[in-house]
Design a protein around this motif. Structure first.
Motif, mmCIF file in Angstrom:
data_model
loop_
_atom_site.group_PDB
_atom_site.id
_atom_site.type_symbol
_atom_site.label_atom_id
_atom_site.label_comp_id
_atom_site.label_asym_id
_atom_site.label_seq_id
_atom_site.Cartn_x
_atom_site.Cartn_y
_atom_site.Cartn_z
ATOM 1 N N LYS A 172 0.822 -1.218 0.000
ATOM 2 C CA LYS A 172 0.000 0.000 0.000
ATOM 3 C C LYS A 172 0.855 1.266 0.000
ATOM 4 O O LYS A 172 0.329 2.372 -0.089
ATOM 5 N N GLY A 173 2.178 1.098 0.154
ATOM 6 C CA GLY A 173 3.058 2.271 0.148
ATOM 7 C C GLY A 173 2.994 3.083 1.428
ATOM 8 O O GLY A 173 3.324 4.278 1.432
ATOM 9 N N ASN A 174 2.556 2.442 2.525
ATOM 10 C CA ASN A 174 2.470 3.179 3.796
ATOM 11 C C ASN A 174 3.851 3.526 4.338
ATOM 12 O O ASN A 174 4.817 2.790 4.119
ATOM 13 N N VAL A 175 3.932 4.616 5.084
ATOM 14 C CA VAL A 175 5.136 4.905 5.864
ATOM 15 C C VAL A 175 5.061 4.031 7.115
ATOM 16 O O VAL A 175 4.044 4.038 7.816
ATOM 17 N N CYS A 176 6.117 3.255 7.363
ATOM 18 C CA CYS A 176 6.114 2.359 8.523
ATOM 19 C C CYS A 176 6.021 3.192 9.804
ATOM 20 O O CYS A 176 6.747 4.187 9.959
ATOM 21 N N VAL A 177 5.148 2.754 10.715
ATOM 22 C CA VAL A 177 4.936 3.551 11.938
ATOM 23 C C VAL A 177 6.161 3.536 12.849
ATOM 24 O O VAL A 177 6.272 4.369 13.737
ATOM 25 N N TYR A 178 7.111 2.609 12.601
ATOM 26 C CA TYR A 178 8.361 2.635 13.364
ATOM 27 C C TYR A 178 9.225 3.831 12.977
ATOM 28 O O TYR A 178 10.155 4.187 13.680
ATOM 29 N N PHE A 179 8.940 4.433 11.797
ATOM 30 C CA PHE A 179 9.725 5.589 11.353
ATOM 31 C C PHE A 179 9.069 6.919 11.708
ATOM 32 O O PHE A 179 9.565 7.974 11.333
ATOM 33 N N LEU A 180 7.934 6.846 12.418
ATOM 34 C CA LEU A 180 7.309 8.094 12.851
ATOM 35 C C LEU A 180 8.077 8.638 14.052
ATOM 36 O O LEU A 180 8.893 7.940 14.659
ATOM 37 N N PRO A 182 7.235 10.295 17.633
ATOM 38 C CA PRO A 182 7.984 9.117 18.082
ATOM 39 C C PRO A 182 7.509 7.867 17.337
ATOM 40 O O PRO A 182 6.379 7.835 16.843
ATOM 41 N N PRO A 183 8.355 6.800 17.303
ATOM 42 C CA PRO A 183 7.957 5.569 16.632
ATOM 43 C C PRO A 183 6.785 4.904 17.339
ATOM 44 O O PRO A 183 6.638 5.036 18.556
ATOM 45 N N ARG A 184 5.938 4.196 16.571
ATOM 46 C CA ARG A 184 4.803 3.474 17.152
ATOM 47 C C ARG A 184 5.113 1.991 17.120
ATOM 48 O O ARG A 184 5.533 1.470 16.086
ATOM 49 N N PRO A 185 4.936 1.270 18.220
ATOM 50 C CA PRO A 185 5.186 -0.172 18.214
ATOM 51 C C PRO A 185 4.102 -0.896 17.428
ATOM 52 O O PRO A 185 2.914 -0.664 17.653
ATOM 53 N N CYS A 186 4.493 -1.742 16.499
ATOM 54 C CA CYS A 186 3.535 -2.375 15.578
ATOM 55 C C CYS A 186 3.813 -3.872 15.514
ATOM 56 O O CYS A 186 4.967 -4.293 15.366
ATOM 57 N N LEU A 187 2.765 -4.692 15.585
ATOM 58 C CA LEU A 187 2.935 -6.152 15.532
ATOM 59 C C LEU A 187 2.789 -6.708 14.112
ATOM 60 O O LEU A 187 2.682 -7.913 13.920
ATOM 61 N N LEU A 225 10.705 -4.133 18.871
ATOM 62 C CA LEU A 225 9.938 -3.345 19.830
ATOM 63 C C LEU A 225 10.855 -2.687 20.856
ATOM 64 O O LEU A 225 10.642 -1.540 21.259
ATOM 65 N N ALA A 226 11.896 -3.434 21.259
ATOM 66 C CA ALA A 226 12.832 -2.865 22.243
ATOM 67 C C ALA A 226 13.540 -1.658 21.660
ATOM 68 O O ALA A 226 13.764 -0.658 22.357
ATOM 69 N N GLU A 227 13.871 -1.738 20.346
ATOM 70 C CA GLU A 227 14.508 -0.592 19.691
ATOM 71 C C GLU A 227 13.595 0.629 19.708
ATOM 72 O O GLU A 227 14.038 1.769 19.688
ATOM 73 N N ALA A 228 12.268 0.350 19.743
ATOM 74 C CA ALA A 228 11.313 1.462 19.793
ATOM 75 C C ALA A 228 11.133 1.974 21.217
ATOM 76 O O ALA A 228 10.299 2.845 21.467
#
Ligand code: SF4
Ligand code: SF4
Ligand code: SF4
Length: 257
Positions: A172-180, A182-187, A225-228
């Motif tokens: 879908k070409g989304n921006v990964c929420v880890y790159f926001l 602050p980053p968002r933890p995503c499963l 997740l720990a990196e986030a």
């Protein structure tokens, strides 16, 4: 002579019935399905109560001894049995009950009347009877439900993805929420795709409602997740919200794919 339409029934066990509501929603925009089947038993949406059906969609989890007898009767009648939604597929949030001693849970819910209610540890229906197909998700995805029904009507196994949400998210070409920031933890990396990555598409993190993919790399997920900046406790609470059956090491869940 016109071919008889397949007779379809819907049943529910312990759940919020949100997946059945999603089915109602799907049928409003896919009237062709109503033309293709004869819905003969559906407490939530119809007054018919016929016991002669071929396809059964079953929502919810098994939480009482009497549930087993009922699901076995449905299994004996249905040629095709479909687990509808995460409560039926993986126990979903119902499995949180299994993270605490049963006696405590009974006391918290029923107080001094705990003995009145014959409840035991939660299992998905997939752990109690053989199912022919599943529709994952909390709630189910309405378009995936339509795809499942169409596949069943032509005698095919429904196409449920076994790859992670990240695949759909990237497509879908989304921006990964880890790159926001602050980053968002995503499963998304360990969660089964099929929802078109709807949560990350709207800027939110995947909470894992469709269950884990087969052989998820949980250690890699924990590292990400720990990196986030999340602690182990926060990570596990995120993973267990929809996947407590897996996190608690339930044997039934371990065998699921
Ligand atoms: S899977 Fe979610 S929406 Fe569906 S019945 Fe269970 S709790 Fe409700
Ligand atoms: S936002 Fe989530 S689902 Fe999308 S690519 Fe990043 S980790 Fe994967
Ligand atoms: S993105 Fe994750 S939480 Fe959202 S619907 Fe899909 S599987 Fe469920």
């Amino acid at each position: 002579m016109a071919r008889a339409k397949p007779k379809v029934a819907f049943f529910d066990f312990a759940c919020c019935e949100g997946c059945q509501l999603t089915v109602v929603d799907s049928l409003q925009t896919h009237l062709e399905l109503l033309d293709a089947v004869d819905i003969v038993n559906w407490r939530e949406a119809s007054s018919r109560r016929d016991e002669d059906y071929e396809i059964a969609f079953v929502e919810g989890s098994i939480t009482r001894p009497e549930d087993e007898e009922r699901i076995e009767k449905i299994r004996a009648q249905a040629k095709v049995l479909v687990a509808l939604g995460a409560c039926a597929h993986t126990s979903c949030i119902n499995a949180l009950k299994g993270l605490h001693p049963l006696a405590d849970v009974r006391r918290w819910v029923y107080g001094d009347r705990a003995d009145w209610y014959d409840t035991y540890d939660v299992r998905p229906i997939t752990a109690v009877v053989e199912v022919d197909a599943v529709v994952p998700g909390c709630p189910i995805d309405r378009e995936e439900f339509v795809r499942v029904v169409k596949a069943l009507l032509v005698g095919k196994k429904p196409p449920i993805p076994d790859y992670p949400v990240c695949v759909e998210c990237k497509l879908k070409g989304n921006v990964c929420v880890y790159f926001l920031d602050p980053p968002r933890p995503c499963l998304g990396p360990i969660t089964r795709a099929g929802c078109d990555a709807i949560c990350p598409t709207y800027g939110d993190a995947c909470e894992g409602c469709r269950g884990l993919i087969p052989n998820p790399n949980e250690n890699a997920m924990k590292e990400v997740l720990a990196e986030a900046g999340l602690t182990v406790e926060e990570m596990m609470s995120r993973i267990t919200m929809f996947n407590a059956g897996h996190a608690s090491g339930s044997e039934e869940w371990e065998g699921e794919d």
